[in-house]
Design an enzyme around this catalytic site. Structure first.
Site, PDB file in Angstrom:
ATOM      1  N   ASN A  92      29.257  71.570 -91.267  1.00  0.00           N
ATOM      2  CA  ASN A  92      28.929  71.263 -92.793  1.00  0.00           C
ATOM      3  C   ASN A  92      28.474  72.095 -93.473  1.00  0.00           C
ATOM      4  OD1 ASN A  92      26.728  72.462 -91.359  1.00  0.00           O
ATOM      5  ND2 ASN A  92      24.670  71.119 -92.379  1.00  0.00           N
TER       6      ASN A  92
ATOM      7  N   LYS B 163      33.253  82.488 -85.465  1.00  0.00           N
ATOM      8  CA  LYS B 163      34.783  81.456 -84.357  1.00  0.00           C
ATOM      9  C   LYS B 163      33.427  80.707 -85.499  1.00  0.00           C
ATOM     10  CE  LYS B 163      34.882  78.211 -82.124  1.00  0.00           C
ATOM     11  NZ  LYS B 163      34.726  77.222 -81.932  1.00  0.00           N
TER      12      LYS B 163
ATOM     13  N   GLY C  17      23.600  75.733 -85.309  1.00  0.00           N
ATOM     14  CA  GLY C  17      24.155  74.171 -84.664  1.00  0.00           C
ATOM     15  C   GLY C  17      23.367  73.311 -84.050  1.00  0.00           C
TER      16      GLY C  17
ATOM     17  N   CYS D  62      20.636  70.447 -91.036  1.00  0.00           N
ATOM     18  CA  CYS D  62      19.423  70.455 -90.628  1.00  0.00           C
ATOM     19  C   CYS D  62      18.510  70.604 -91.237  1.00  0.00           C
ATOM     20  CB  CYS D  62      19.734  72.287 -89.519  1.00  0.00           C
ATOM     21  SG  CYS D  62      19.970  73.535 -91.090  1.00  0.00           S
TER      22      CYS D  62
ATOM     23  N   GLU E 143      18.027  64.091 -83.213  1.00  0.00           N
ATOM     24  CA  GLU E 143      18.720  64.413 -84.224  1.00  0.00           C
ATOM     25  C   GLU E 143      19.953  63.699 -84.477  1.00  0.00           C
ATOM     26  OE1 GLU E 143      19.691  68.300 -86.784  1.00  0.00           O
ATOM     27  OE2 GLU E 143      19.964  68.424 -84.911  1.00  0.00           O
TER      28      GLU E 143
ATOM     29  N   GLU F  54      19.171  79.491 -85.040  1.00  0.00           N
ATOM     30  CA  GLU F  54      19.177  78.442 -86.576  1.00  0.00           C
ATOM     31  C   GLU F  54      19.823  76.700 -86.115  1.00  0.00           C
ATOM     32  OE1 GLU F  54      19.620  75.551 -88.932  1.00  0.00           O
ATOM     33  OE2 GLU F  54      20.698  76.071 -89.800  1.00  0.00           O
TER      34      GLU F  54
END
Length: 492
Positions: free
Chosen positions: A152, A175, A228, A284, A385, A250
């Site tokens: 994002n 990555k 993620g 998030c 979510e 996170e």
């Protein structure tokens, strides 16, 4: 189409697999570049290069002040190339150019801030209960860090990890998400221009099972920093735990945005819109649960709809666009599925509730800004979510009721309170179970303010002074300054 290369040991290299895969533009739905398909061999080469730079290369011999100077130079280069990098991110993830350009012009501040902090990491002398000894502490880099970043906001969220890691003296292998790797590969080119030694920063692109897993499991990686989904974070943390690696996670959020009857309702309405429709809800910290006091519920929803109906979908590069496409096809399908789940649970879509199909949407993956009323906190739409432009409006009666609803979720990343009562602002900010609490604002972040989650929203903190500590380990040093050896079989 443009074909990118991996970045290992300061060089652009082809993947060992000899394969590339296409990355798509979310607005057009068309492929626009080819991303290298890395594998375990590429991961090993990158980690070995990072370990060499950490232990025996010029980076290991630099003073913290010298490292900080390189970081500040890197910040200048990011500022120089901000528009180019922002354009690449828009092409790759579909977020608004206005948002991504703002992020890229802000990112240099992370490298200025942590570049200045690099030579401020101090140990301490220790008072001891034993005579004849002098003791002090040293703070040393934790080692090679694997940074696994999301799709994002690729470069902003990388900066949150990378800047404190470099300030601590670590080396890094990144990555990025396979959906949005291009900007990270372009960003890597700036390291040599800034004068960083080879191996300090490496990028291996590809898929989770082919790159992510071998990176997490590599014996020379000491820490994994991941942003993620909580499901993926759990898997990574489990693998890392078995190998006794340090982690920072996170993860997701289901943040409550709480509006009391004494709030400035116009500002609260704009804050609610910002909390869920900015970035197409793909953040998030999205304020996806809007808690509205019962006495103002109907009037506030009407006010909210008045603002939300003006939101314009379209080309994310256009200055007139306010809501861009969803970044990936799987996420697009997931959002639409959750809209149906909400309807089946009995919620009412008072705005949107379908895919975006107008001419302004091109061939992209658009979801209409959607608002559901009649939501109760036990519904899946209020507990899980969605990561899209879908807002659940929930009524509450009094302050205690709002607090109970807000905390009744497994996530705890962020929350907001809208009120003119300063006492209530303090009470709510103290009792809300969230790593960030905003009062009369939403979605504000800074390199100076720690960020992270409670509960299932993660482990550790990014940003602020706290972040450097995440990449350091403490060593105690004892020096005999005159103690006489005693019984060798008894602890001194």
């Amino acid at each position: 189409m443009k074909r990118y290369s991996l970045h290992i040991a300061g060089e652009a290299v082809a993947p060992h697999s000899g394969s590339w895969f296409a990355t798509q533009n979310p607005y057009t739905g068309e492929p626009w570049a080819e991303i290298p398909r890395g594998n375990a061999q590429d991961v090993d080469a990158a980690v070995v290069a990072a370990h060499h730079a950490l232990t025996s290369g010029p980076w290991a011999e630099m003073t913290p002040t010298q490292r900080g100077a390189l970081m500040r130079r890197l910040g200048d280069l990011i500022s120089r190339d901000a528009t180019k990098l922002a354009t690449t991110e828009v092409r790759d993830n579909g977020k608004l150019f206005a948002e991504m350009n703002g992020q890229l012009n802000y990112i240099p501040q992370w490298f200025y801030y942590y570049g200045g902090m690099a030579d401020k990491v101090q140990g301490a002398t220790l008072p001891l209960d034993k005579k004849g000894y002098f003791a002090f502490t040293r703070h040393e880099p934790v080692g090679v860090v694997a940074c696994i970043t999301p799709w994002n906001s690729p470069l902003l969220l990388l900066a949150w990890k990378l800047a404190p890691a470099l300030a601590a003296g670590c080396t890094v292998v990144v990555k990025p998400s396979e959906f949005t790797s291009a900007s990270t590969l372009e960003f890597a080119e700036l390291f040599e221009q800034a004068g960083f030694p080879p191996g300090v920063f490496n990028v291996v692109t590809g898929f989770g099972s082919e790159v992510g897993t071998p990176l997490v499991e590599h014996p020379l990686v000491s820490k994994i920093s991941f942003t993620g989904s909580d499901a993926t974070g759990r898997l990574i943390n489990e693998k890392a735990g078995k190998l006794l690696k340090h982690t920072a996670m996170e993860l997701g959020g289901k943040s409550p945005n709480i509006v009391f009857e004494d709030a400035d309702l116009e500002q609260a309405a704009f804050g609610a819109i910002s909390g869920i429709f900015a970035a197409t809800g793909q953040t998030c910290i999205a304020g996806s649960r809007l808690l509205v006091q019962e006495s103002i519920h109907d009037a506030f929803v009407e006010r909210l709809l008045g603002v939300a109906r003006t939101a314009r979908m379209g080309d994310p590069m256009s200055a007139d666009t306010q809501v861009g496409p969803v970044t990936t096809p799987p996420q697009y399908q997931k959002i639409l599925e959750y809209i149906e789940i909400a309807r089946n649970e009995g919620a009412t879509a008072v705005l949107g509730g379908d895919k975006g199909t107008g001419p302004e949407c091109g061939n992209g993956w658009f979801v209409q800004p959607t608002i559901f009323t009649g939501v109760t906190n036990g519904m899946r739409i209020a507990q899980e979510e969605v990561f899209g432009p879908v807002l659940s409006v929930i009524k509450f009666k009094e302050e205690a009721d709002a607090l109970a609803i807000a905390n009744d979720v497994r996530f705890g990343l962020a929350a907001a309170v809208w009120t003119s009562d300063i006492g209530r602002a303090f009470r709510m900010s103290e009792r809300l179970q969230a790593g960030t609490v905003w009062v009369n604002t939403y979605r504000a972040v800074s390199f100076m303010a720690p960020f992270g989650g409670y509960k299932d929203s993660g482990l550790g903190r990014e940003n602020g002074i706290d972040a450097v500590r995440e990449y350091l380990q403490t060593k105690a040093v004892w020096i005999n300054s005159g103690a006489v050896a005693g019984n060798p079989f008894v602890m001194r």
